[in-house]
Design a protein around this motif. Structure first.
Motif, PDB file in Angstrom:
ATOM      1  N   ARG A 252       5.983  16.527  17.920  1.00  0.00           N
ATOM      2  CA  ARG A 252       5.134  16.310  16.739  1.00  0.00           C
ATOM      3  C   ARG A 252       5.969  16.224  15.468  1.00  0.00           C
ATOM      4  NH1 ARG A 252      -0.530  19.661  17.604  1.00  0.00           N
ATOM      5  NH2 ARG A 252      -1.011  18.753  19.647  1.00  0.00           N
ATOM      6  N   VAL A 253       7.022  17.014  15.420  1.00  0.00           N
ATOM      7  CA  VAL A 253       7.929  16.937  14.267  1.00  0.00           C
ATOM      8  C   VAL A 253       8.560  15.551  14.209  1.00  0.00           C
ATOM      9  CG1 VAL A 253       9.979  17.917  13.167  1.00  0.00           C
ATOM     10  CG2 VAL A 253       8.395  19.414  14.415  1.00  0.00           C
ATOM     11  N   LEU A 254       9.014  15.050  15.358  1.00  0.00           N
ATOM     12  CA  LEU A 254       9.608  13.721  15.434  1.00  0.00           C
ATOM     13  C   LEU A 254       8.596  12.658  15.020  1.00  0.00           C
ATOM     14  CD1 LEU A 254      11.797  11.693  16.278  1.00  0.00           C
ATOM     15  CD2 LEU A 254      11.036  11.960  18.646  1.00  0.00           C
ATOM     16  N   GLN A 255       7.381  12.792  15.506  1.00  0.00           N
ATOM     17  CA  GLN A 255       6.332  11.837  15.163  1.00  0.00           C
ATOM     18  C   GLN A 255       6.083  11.805  13.659  1.00  0.00           C
ATOM     19  OE1 GLN A 255       2.107  12.850  16.019  1.00  0.00           O
ATOM     20  NE2 GLN A 255       2.129  11.022  17.306  1.00  0.00           N
ATOM     21  N   ASP A 256       6.047  12.966  13.036  1.00  0.00           N
ATOM     22  CA  ASP A 256       5.820  13.035  11.581  1.00  0.00           C
ATOM     23  C   ASP A 256       6.953  12.373  10.804  1.00  0.00           C
ATOM     24  OD1 ASP A 256       3.449  14.352  12.007  1.00  0.00           O
ATOM     25  OD2 ASP A 256       4.258  16.350  11.640  1.00  0.00           O
ATOM     26  N   PHE A 257       8.193  12.601  11.238  1.00  0.00           N
ATOM     27  CA  PHE A 257       9.327  11.974  10.553  1.00  0.00           C
ATOM     28  C   PHE A 257       9.287  10.455  10.719  1.00  0.00           C
ATOM     29  CE2 PHE A 257      12.373  14.763   8.584  1.00  0.00           C
ATOM     30  CZ  PHE A 257      11.961  16.017   9.000  1.00  0.00           C
ATOM     31  N   ARG A 258       8.943  10.011  11.905  1.00  0.00           N
ATOM     32  CA  ARG A 258       8.905   8.570  12.165  1.00  0.00           C
ATOM     33  C   ARG A 258       7.857   7.896  11.286  1.00  0.00           C
ATOM     34  NH1 ARG A 258       8.695   8.461  17.833  1.00  0.00           N
ATOM     35  NH2 ARG A 258      10.930   8.066  17.960  1.00  0.00           N
ATOM     36  N   LYS A 259       6.748   8.559  11.060  1.00  0.00           N
ATOM     37  CA  LYS A 259       5.662   7.955  10.290  1.00  0.00           C
ATOM     38  C   LYS A 259       5.977   7.830   8.801  1.00  0.00           C
ATOM     39  CE  LYS A 259       1.654   8.781  13.207  1.00  0.00           C
ATOM     40  NZ  LYS A 259       0.317   9.410  13.324  1.00  0.00           N
ATOM     41  N   GLU A 260       7.052   8.455   8.350  1.00  0.00           N
ATOM     42  CA  GLU A 260       7.430   8.331   6.944  1.00  0.00           C
ATOM     43  C   GLU A 260       8.006   6.953   6.631  1.00  0.00           C
ATOM     44  OE1 GLU A 260       7.142  10.549   4.334  1.00  0.00           O
ATOM     45  OE2 GLU A 260       5.835  11.623   5.721  1.00  0.00           O
ATOM     46  N   ALA A 261       8.495   6.252   7.665  1.00  0.00           N
ATOM     47  CA  ALA A 261       9.235   5.005   7.440  1.00  0.00           C
ATOM     48  C   ALA A 261       8.395   3.940   6.738  1.00  0.00           C
ATOM     49  CB  ALA A 261       9.781   4.467   8.767  1.00  0.00           C
ATOM     50  N   LEU A 262       7.174   3.714   7.199  1.00  0.00           N
ATOM     51  CA  LEU A 262       6.330   2.662   6.614  1.00  0.00           C
ATOM     52  C   LEU A 262       5.036   3.222   6.036  1.00  0.00           C
ATOM     53  CD1 LEU A 262       6.779  -0.291   9.156  1.00  0.00           C
ATOM     54  CD2 LEU A 262       7.953   0.097   6.993  1.00  0.00           C
ATOM     55  N   LYS A 263       5.076   4.479   5.655  1.00  0.00           N
ATOM     56  CA  LYS A 263       3.900   5.111   5.061  1.00  0.00           C
ATOM     57  C   LYS A 263       3.504   4.356   3.790  1.00  0.00           C
ATOM     58  CE  LYS A 263       2.287   9.606   3.372  1.00  0.00           C
ATOM     59  NZ  LYS A 263       2.683  11.020   3.123  1.00  0.00           N
ATOM     60  N   GLY A 264       2.213   4.083   3.643  1.00  0.00           N
ATOM     61  CA  GLY A 264       1.723   3.382   2.457  1.00  0.00           C
ATOM     62  C   GLY A 264       1.646   1.878   2.621  1.00  0.00           C
ATOM     63  N   CYS A 265       2.173   1.353   3.726  1.00  0.00           N
ATOM     64  CA  CYS A 265       2.126  -0.093   3.967  1.00  0.00           C
ATOM     65  C   CYS A 265       0.873  -0.445   4.774  1.00  0.00           C
ATOM     66  CB  CYS A 265       3.363  -0.552   4.734  1.00  0.00           C
ATOM     67  SG  CYS A 265       4.921  -0.251   3.882  1.00  0.00           S
ATOM     68  N   LYS A 266       0.245  -1.562   4.420  1.00  0.00           N
ATOM     69  CA  LYS A 266      -0.877  -2.092   5.197  1.00  0.00           C
ATOM     70  C   LYS A 266      -0.542  -3.527   5.571  1.00  0.00           C
ATOM     71  CE  LYS A 266      -5.895  -2.379   5.504  1.00  0.00           C
ATOM     72  NZ  LYS A 266      -7.202  -2.110   4.836  1.00  0.00           N
ATOM     73  N   ILE A 267      -0.513  -3.787   6.871  1.00  0.00           N
ATOM     74  CA  ILE A 267       0.077  -5.030   7.386  1.00  0.00           C
ATOM     75  C   ILE A 267      -0.970  -5.882   8.087  1.00  0.00           C
ATOM     76  CG2 ILE A 267       1.788  -5.940   9.015  1.00  0.00           C
ATOM     77  CD1 ILE A 267       3.346  -3.315   8.634  1.00  0.00           C
ATOM     78  N   VAL A 268      -0.855  -7.179   7.890  1.00  0.00           N
ATOM     79  CA  VAL A 268      -1.617  -8.142   8.678  1.00  0.00           C
ATOM     80  C   VAL A 268      -0.620  -9.112   9.294  1.00  0.00           C
ATOM     81  CG1 VAL A 268      -1.998  -9.753   6.752  1.00  0.00           C
ATOM     82  CG2 VAL A 268      -3.597  -9.708   8.675  1.00  0.00           C
ATOM     83  N   PHE A 269      -0.907  -9.560  10.515  1.00  0.00           N
ATOM     84  CA  PHE A 269       0.024 -10.408  11.256  1.00  0.00           C
ATOM     85  C   PHE A 269      -0.499 -11.835  11.307  1.00  0.00           C
ATOM     86  CE2 PHE A 269       0.734  -6.116  12.633  1.00  0.00           C
ATOM     87  CZ  PHE A 269       2.113  -6.028  12.789  1.00  0.00           C
ATOM     88  N   SER A 270       0.417 -12.769  11.081  1.00  0.00           N
ATOM     89  CA  SER A 270       0.066 -14.187  11.063  1.00  0.00           C
ATOM     90  C   SER A 270       0.390 -14.838  12.405  1.00  0.00           C
ATOM     91  CB  SER A 270       0.842 -14.901   9.953  1.00  0.00           C
ATOM     92  OG  SER A 270       0.635 -16.294  10.000  1.00  0.00           O
ATOM     93  N   GLY A 271      -0.557 -15.647  12.897  1.00  0.00           N
ATOM     94  CA  GLY A 271      -0.301 -16.452  14.093  1.00  0.00           C
ATOM     95  C   GLY A 271      -0.229 -15.668  15.378  1.00  0.00           C
ATOM     96  N   VAL A 272      -0.914 -14.537  15.464  1.00  0.00           N
ATOM     97  CA  VAL A 272      -0.872 -13.707  16.669  1.00  0.00           C
ATOM     98  C   VAL A 272      -2.289 -13.478  17.170  1.00  0.00           C
ATOM     99  CG1 VAL A 272      -0.148 -11.513  17.672  1.00  0.00           C
ATOM    100  CG2 VAL A 272       1.191 -12.547  15.826  1.00  0.00           C
TER     101      VAL A 272
END
Length: 373
Positions: free
Chosen positions: A263-283
């Motif tokens: 869970r500690v690892l999961q929390d650290f990993r989630k800091e990388a793109l926190k605050g980003c909202k993404i949409v994917f084109s052509g998928v």
């Protein structure tokens, strides 16, 4: 009579024995002979002692006992892959004879016993020295045992980091995968460092995926690749130190006993793109795709259509409707490697380094079975 009484006492002792483990078919506690017909089961741990097999109950007992000991020392467990993670090897017979001395002059080892030329990843000795202060470390490779032992000698010539904790292909209970069933560390306190996720199918939440290290490329005759700027282990060490510090942010033993490093690892990993909202084109069905799943693991939120909250459009085609919308609405337009970079570097990367051009050679991912960190 005395001899008879001794035999009866031994027999009674054996019948009451829980048979915690076997060495060569003999119980390590009472000495009774056992075989598969006795239904012993258990797990073979021959990397610790030849022909050793421990019962599942004994393994649980040992893990619990050792975990408490590690907590007192404020340590966790770290399982390390060898090939393409800590080093890179090539068969000696694949290297031209007139190139061998050139390689040796560049700090590359020739390991005669296994007929390999091996280059250690930059920073590896410092990494191991510093990581050993925080972790009880194992080596775990899909290579054979002779190879594993020789590589461990290069990494740990004094035998202070790994000791007997060297697990090779023949020590795995599943020859096609790696598993923590042969590691005497509690799963909630184990981190894994590997360049491949597919071999850790049952333990992905423990895994820190690292960029593959390849010194010997296809151009071996040209002298290998320039690896002086490879800073992967330096970066990973900092991540490990932060995870360790977060796990041990208290002195309370009861709290620590219930902690889970995953869970500690999961929390650290989630800091990388926190605050980003993404949409994917052509998928098609993007929510089932690799990069959607990866982005969510890194803390981003993903959407199936554009809208006011979107911060990033991920695309391979600069002329697509979504790409044009991103440009018009002043949203970030990036190619999928932007997400990969955040995974490996543990933080959001400058979007301008990942432009979308129609010359990109990245193949769209169409299956959710693709490896995800």
């Amino acid at each position: 009579m005395m001899g008879k009484r001794v035999r009866l006492e031994n027999s009674s002792s054996a019948s009451n024995c829980t048979h915690p483990g076997l060495i060569g078919g003999l119980c390590i506690k009472c000495g009774e002979t056992m075989d598969n017909d006795d239904g012993f089961g258990g797990v073979a741990l021959e990397y610790i002692h030849k022909r050793l097999r421990l019962s599942l109950e004994e393994i649980i007992r040992l893990r619990d006992k050792d975990f408490r000991n590690q907590l007192r020392q404020r340590k966790l467990y770290l399982v390390l892959d060898l090939d393409n993670t800590l080093l890179h090897s090539m068969d000696v017979n694949k290297i031209q004879e007139n190139q061998e001395q050139f390689f040796l002059n560049r700090g590359i080892y020739k390991v005669e016993r296994v007929r390999k030329m091996t280059k250690l990843r930059p920073f590896v000795h410092t990494f191991l020295e510093e990581a050993s202060k925080l972790f009880d470390m194992y080596v775990y490779t899909m290579g054979c045992r002779n190879y594993a032992v020789e590589m461990a000698k290069l990494l740990d010539p004094e035998g202070v980091y790994f000791n007997s904790k060297i697990i090779a292909h023949e020590n795995s209970t599943d020859k096609s995968k790696k598993g923590l069933d042969v590691v005497l560390g509690k799963e909630n306190a184990v981190l894994i460092l590997d360049d491949r996720e597919s071999v850790w199918e049952g333990h992905r939440d423990n895994l820190i995926l690292v960029e593959k290290y390849e010194f010997f490329g296809s151009g071996v005759t040209a002298g290998g690749t320039d690896d002086e700027n490879d800073g992967v282990l330096d970066l990973v060490l900092k991540v490990l130190q932060r995870i360790h510090a977060s796990f041990y942010d208290t002195e309370d033993l009861d709290t620590l006993l219930n902690r889970d490093v995953r869970r500690v690892l999961q929390d650290f990993r989630k800091e990388a793109l926190k605050g980003c909202k993404i949409v994917f084109s052509g998928v098609l069905k993007p929510e089932k795709q690799h990069y959607w799943k990866l982005a969510e693991k890194l803390g981003a939120k993903c959407a199936t259509k554009r809208g006011p909250g979107i911060t990033h459009v991920v695309s391979l085609d600069s002329a697509s409707d979504l790409s044009c919308w991103a440009i018009r609405e002043k949203r970030f337009l990036v190619n999928p490697e932007w997400i990969d970079a955040a995974r490996y570097l543990w933080q959001r990367q400058p979007e301008e380094k990942f432009p979308v051009t129609n010359e990109l050679k990245i193949a769209p991912v169409t299956s959710c079975s693709v490896e995800v960190c």
